[in-house]
Write an enzyme that holds these catalytic residues in place. Structure first.
Site, PDB file in Angstrom:
ATOM      1  N   HIS A  13      81.210  50.847  94.648  1.00  0.00           N
ATOM      2  CA  HIS A  13      80.175  51.709  95.216  1.00  0.00           C
ATOM      3  C   HIS A  13      78.841  51.526  94.494  1.00  0.00           C
ATOM      4  O   HIS A  13      78.424  52.365  93.695  1.00  0.00           O
ATOM      5  CB  HIS A  13      80.630  53.173  95.158  1.00  0.00           C
ATOM      6  CG  HIS A  13      81.620  53.507  96.230  1.00  0.00           C
ATOM      7  ND1 HIS A  13      82.509  54.548  96.128  1.00  0.00           N
ATOM      8  CD2 HIS A  13      81.870  52.947  97.432  1.00  0.00           C
ATOM      9  CE1 HIS A  13      83.252  54.608  97.218  1.00  0.00           C
ATOM     10  NE2 HIS A  13      82.883  53.638  98.017  1.00  0.00           N
ATOM     11  N   CYS A  59      91.680  48.123  91.641  1.00  0.00           N
ATOM     12  CA  CYS A  59      91.737  48.265  90.180  1.00  0.00           C
ATOM     13  C   CYS A  59      93.170  48.603  89.759  1.00  0.00           C
ATOM     14  O   CYS A  59      93.810  49.475  90.365  1.00  0.00           O
ATOM     15  CB  CYS A  59      90.793  49.375  89.730  1.00  0.00           C
ATOM     16  SG  CYS A  59      90.915  49.678  87.951  1.00  0.00           S
ATOM     17  N   HIS A  61      86.843  60.154  99.851  1.00  0.00           N
ATOM     18  CA  HIS A  61      86.628  58.987  98.986  1.00  0.00           C
ATOM     19  C   HIS A  61      87.666  57.908  99.316  1.00  0.00           C
ATOM     20  O   HIS A  61      88.835  58.208  99.529  1.00  0.00           O
ATOM     21  CB  HIS A  61      86.728  59.409  97.511  1.00  0.00           C
ATOM     22  CG  HIS A  61      86.254  58.336  96.567  1.00  0.00           C
ATOM     23  ND1 HIS A  61      87.052  57.289  96.187  1.00  0.00           N
ATOM     24  CD2 HIS A  61      85.058  58.149  95.954  1.00  0.00           C
ATOM     25  CE1 HIS A  61      86.359  56.496  95.363  1.00  0.00           C
ATOM     26  NE2 HIS A  61      85.149  57.003  95.205  1.00  0.00           N
ATOM     27  N   GLU A  81      89.249  55.861  97.537  1.00  0.00           N
ATOM     28  CA  GLU A  81      90.438  55.845  96.673  1.00  0.00           C
ATOM     29  C   GLU A  81      91.461  56.885  97.119  1.00  0.00           C
ATOM     30  O   GLU A  81      92.666  56.604  97.192  1.00  0.00           O
ATOM     31  CB  GLU A  81      90.032  56.111  95.213  1.00  0.00           C
ATOM     32  CG  GLU A  81      91.236  56.100  94.285  1.00  0.00           C
ATOM     33  CD  GLU A  81      90.891  56.509  92.863  1.00  0.00           C
ATOM     34  OE1 GLU A  81      89.807  56.159  92.369  1.00  0.00           O
ATOM     35  OE2 GLU A  81      91.729  57.204  92.239  1.00  0.00           O
ATOM     36  N   THR A 108      90.789  58.758  90.012  1.00  0.00           N
ATOM     37  CA  THR A 108      90.478  58.211  88.679  1.00  0.00           C
ATOM     38  C   THR A 108      89.084  58.575  88.175  1.00  0.00           C
ATOM     39  O   THR A 108      88.793  58.400  86.993  1.00  0.00           O
ATOM     40  CB  THR A 108      90.572  56.671  88.707  1.00  0.00           C
ATOM     41  OG1 THR A 108      89.702  56.199  89.739  1.00  0.00           O
ATOM     42  CG2 THR A 108      91.984  56.205  88.951  1.00  0.00           C
ATOM     43  N   CYS A 154      90.435  57.622  84.590  1.00  0.00           N
ATOM     44  CA  CYS A 154      90.509  56.346  83.874  1.00  0.00           C
ATOM     45  C   CYS A 154      89.670  56.369  82.599  1.00  0.00           C
ATOM     46  O   CYS A 154      88.795  57.218  82.427  1.00  0.00           O
ATOM     47  CB  CYS A 154      90.082  55.210  84.797  1.00  0.00           C
ATOM     48  SG  CYS A 154      88.311  55.083  84.987  1.00  0.00           S
ATOM     49  N   ASN A 209      81.961  58.424  90.122  1.00  0.00           N
ATOM     50  CA  ASN A 209      81.840  58.577  88.664  1.00  0.00           C
ATOM     51  C   ASN A 209      80.388  58.760  88.230  1.00  0.00           C
ATOM     52  O   ASN A 209      80.102  59.450  87.254  1.00  0.00           O
ATOM     53  CB  ASN A 209      82.551  57.441  87.931  1.00  0.00           C
ATOM     54  CG  ASN A 209      81.746  56.178  87.910  1.00  0.00           C
ATOM     55  OD1 ASN A 209      80.903  56.006  87.053  1.00  0.00           O
ATOM     56  ND2 ASN A 209      81.988  55.294  88.877  1.00  0.00           N
TER      57      ASN A 209
HETATM   58  S1  SF4 Z   1      86.140  53.441  87.361  1.00  0.00           S
HETATM   59 FE1  SF4 Z   1      88.167  53.297  86.401  1.00  0.00          FE
HETATM   60  S2  SF4 Z   1      89.621  53.244  88.095  1.00  0.00           S
HETATM   61 FE2  SF4 Z   1      87.587  52.789  88.952  1.00  0.00          FE
HETATM   62  S3  SF4 Z   1      87.428  50.568  88.920  1.00  0.00           S
HETATM   63 FE3  SF4 Z   1      86.594  51.276  86.974  1.00  0.00          FE
HETATM   64  S4  SF4 Z   1      88.328  51.228  85.528  1.00  0.00           S
HETATM   65 FE4  SF4 Z   1      89.161  51.125  87.598  1.00  0.00          FE
END
Ligand code: SF4
Length: 329
Positions: free
Chosen positions: A45, A100, A128, A130, A168, A198, A228
């Site tokens: 993203h 991932c 989302h 994921e 994550t 994560c 994130n």
């Molecule tokens: S943010 Fe965390 S879960 Fe997402 S791609 Fe990166 S390491 Fe993998």
């Protein structure tokens, strides 16, 4: 633009191992096969990354019906539901899965809990990519919730047999509160032995917490659909610090900088370092010191997808076993 007196850079920031692997996967697939290579959804993203890969010959599609029969398709870092994998198999598409490994871990936990008869509360954002992918592993058993206030109204078939999983890239603090509320409501609830949030998400949030009290303004570089990156803005605001999400330096508004003597900069896990460098250079007046605030060293690396290595080998090419955080884009 007013130059601040000091710039503090959060560390770690920017690319995580999963994003680096996904970006390198698309680049290597383009080198191996030549364009076009199809990518289902945004590989990560970040608008800048997607545009750079598009310029190299990657075609981004929303669904597999946009992919021609004899093409190569890459699945994004956020993962896919089994239905998508099955459709690709049925169509005989050449597939490279850049999910991932830490997202795959959550899928495997979902499969295990479903097989053992648990109802699974998946803490995350239902729109989302994921979460959509994880939900597909056991759609009849998974209940998606995003916040503490949804716990009270949750209806599960057997309150004695409940498990939880998380997306994550959530807020570490908010997720802790939701899990606590779930434990109160379902005392026998079980969860993964290690938190699903994560390492990259946790470390970037920890760095922002450390930085937040030392700056008047925090700029988070990342795209508006990057979970994130959005969480990093929230973490700073929760600490009482002004914070804004920017795609790149062009989004900075001069009024944000009025009275901001110390400016902090960080970047979401899908943001390339070049955007950080450009932002620092644009803000930096002559002699303005730039200091990195280190919270933790990261040395996580993931192997490239096996399918890619195999395909390259068939063409007499060798690929590195692991990515080396090249930040190529
Ligand atoms: S943010 Fe965390 S879960 Fe997402 S791609 Fe990166 S390491 Fe993998």
């Amino acid at each position: 633009m007013n130059a601040p007196e000091k710039i503090l850079l959060a560390a770690p920031r920017g690319y995580c191992a999963g994003v680096d692997r996904a970006v390198v996967t698309v680049e290597k697939a383009l080198e191996t096969y030549g364009p076009p290579v199809y990518v289902r959804k945004e590989i990560v993203h970040n608008r800048h990354v997607v545009e750079a890969l598009r310029a190299k010959g990657a075609h981004f599609v929303d669904e597999l019906d946009e992919v021609p029969d004899d093409a190569t398709v890459i699945f994004s870092a956020h993962g896919i539901s089994p239905a998508v994998r099955e459709e690709a198999r049925r169509r005989g598409l050449r597939v490279i899965d850049a999910t991932c490994p830490l997202v795959t871990k959550v899928h495997l936990e979902a499969i295990r809990y479903a097989r053992e008869g648990y109802s699974i509360v998946l803490i995350g954002h239902e729109d989302h990519d994921e979460v959509i992918g994880t939900l597909g592993e056991a759609p009849d058993r998974i209940f998606v919730i995003a916040a503490v206030d949804e716990v009270a109204t949750l209806e599960v078939p057997d309150p004695e047999k409940v498990a939880y999983l998380t997306q994550t890239t959530l807020s570490v603090d908010d997720t802790r509160d939701v899990i606590e509320a779930l434990r109160k409501r379902f005392p026998k609830i079980v969860g993964p032995s290690r938190n699903d949030i994560c390492y990259a998400t946790q470390n970037r949030q920890a760095a922002v917490k450390r930085l937040a009290n030392d700056v008047d303004l925090l700029l988070v570089i990342g795209s508006a659909n990057s979970s994130n990156a959005i969480r990093l803005v929230e973490v700073a605001r929760t600490a009482g610090t002004h914070a804004h999400l920017i795609n790149d330096v062009g989004d900075i508004k001069s009024e944000w900088l009025e009275g901001a003597r110390r400016v902090g900069i960080t970047a979401g896990a899908s943001t390339p370092e070049v955007l950080v460098t450009q932002t620092v250079e644009a803000l930096r007046g002559q002699g303005v010191p730039v200091r990195e605030v280190h919270v933790v060293e990261e040395d996580v690396r993931f192997a490239l997808p096996q399918e890619l290595a195999r395909m390259a080998e068939e063409r007499g090419m060798t690929l590195p076993a692991r990515t080396a955080m090249r930040q190529t884009i």
